[in-house]
Design a protein around this motif. Structure first.
Motif, PDB file in Angstrom:
ATOM      1  N   SER A 125       0.841  -1.197   0.000  1.00 55.71           N
ATOM      2  CA  SER A 125       0.000   0.000   0.000  1.00 55.71           C
ATOM      3  C   SER A 125       0.874   1.244   0.000  1.00 55.71           C
ATOM      4  N   GLY A 141      -4.141  -1.650  -9.430  1.00 57.79           N
ATOM      5  CA  GLY A 141      -4.214  -0.599  -8.425  1.00 57.79           C
ATOM      6  C   GLY A 141      -3.750   0.744  -8.934  1.00 57.79           C
ATOM      7  N   THR A 173      -3.361   3.801 -11.919  1.00 61.01           N
ATOM      8  CA  THR A 173      -4.269   4.384 -12.910  1.00 61.01           C
ATOM      9  C   THR A 173      -3.969   3.864 -14.315  1.00 61.01           C
ATOM     10  N   GLN A 209      -0.620   9.387  -9.755  1.00 59.52           N
ATOM     11  CA  GLN A 209      -1.625   8.861  -8.829  1.00 59.52           C
ATOM     12  C   GLN A 209      -2.147  10.011  -7.967  1.00 59.52           C
ATOM     13  N   ALA A 258      -4.002   9.840  -1.551  1.00 53.81           N
ATOM     14  CA  ALA A 258      -4.928   8.888  -0.932  1.00 53.81           C
ATOM     15  C   ALA A 258      -4.351   8.414   0.395  1.00 53.81           C
ATOM     16  N   THR A 298      -3.584   3.367  -1.030  1.00 53.05           N
ATOM     17  CA  THR A 298      -3.844   2.771  -2.333  1.00 53.05           C
ATOM     18  C   THR A 298      -3.097   1.452  -2.380  1.00 53.05           C
ATOM     19  N   LYS A 299      -3.822   0.381  -2.661  1.00 57.22           N
ATOM     20  CA  LYS A 299      -3.204  -0.941  -2.700  1.00 57.22           C
ATOM     21  C   LYS A 299      -2.783  -1.265  -4.130  1.00 57.22           C
TER      22      LYS A 299
END
Length: 138
Positions: free
Chosen positions: A48, A89, A91, A101, A104, A107-108
């Motif tokens: 993550s 995971g 984009t 990205q 967040a 994000t995994k």
């Protein structure tokens, strides 16, 4: 004949560009993946990323041959076996390319490696390796 395949994974690099907030990689599930010697065998790891600002992530490997994730494992005697790697995971799923990205809390990402070539009886036994690199730029 015993045939062992290995993939060393997650040598992580961190860079700071301009103002950088808090950004970290955490919860990695495996630092080394083992593939069996059968065609299309798979192994995966996940981790993550938590960033309080937008960031970019780049996935690459020592033996990468294309942005689509084609790579190969290589033995100490320089014998090669093709692999296919996938990213989920992000984009996008491009290798050796900065992927933007959004910020967040968590994000995994999952990296899956698949044996893309059928080992044969004439494939030399041994330990076959590749290294995966994850760069986080924030």
């Amino acid at each position: 004949m015993k045939f062992k395949l290995g993939l060393l994974i997650l040598a992580m690099c961190f860079s700071k560009l301009g103002y950088a907030g808090r950004c970290q990689i955490e919860k990695a599930t495996a630092s080394q993946l083992q593939l069996s010697s059968s065609y299309l065998s798979q192994a995966a790891t996940s981790f993550s990323v938590a960033c309080d600002s937008n960031y970019a992530i780049k996935f690459s490997s020592r033996n990468l041959t294309s942005p689509a994730g084609n790579s190969y494992l290589v033995s100490d005697r320089n014998h090669k076996i093709r692999t296919q790697m996938f990213i989920s995971g992000a984009t996008s799923s491009r290798w050796n390319t900065l992927i933007s990205q959004p910020a967040a809390d968590q994000t995994k990402f999952v990296v899956l490696v698949q044996l893309a070539e059928q080992p044969t009886a004439s494939t030399p036994a041994g330990l076959y390796k590749d290294s995966l690199y994850v760069s986080l730029i924030y």
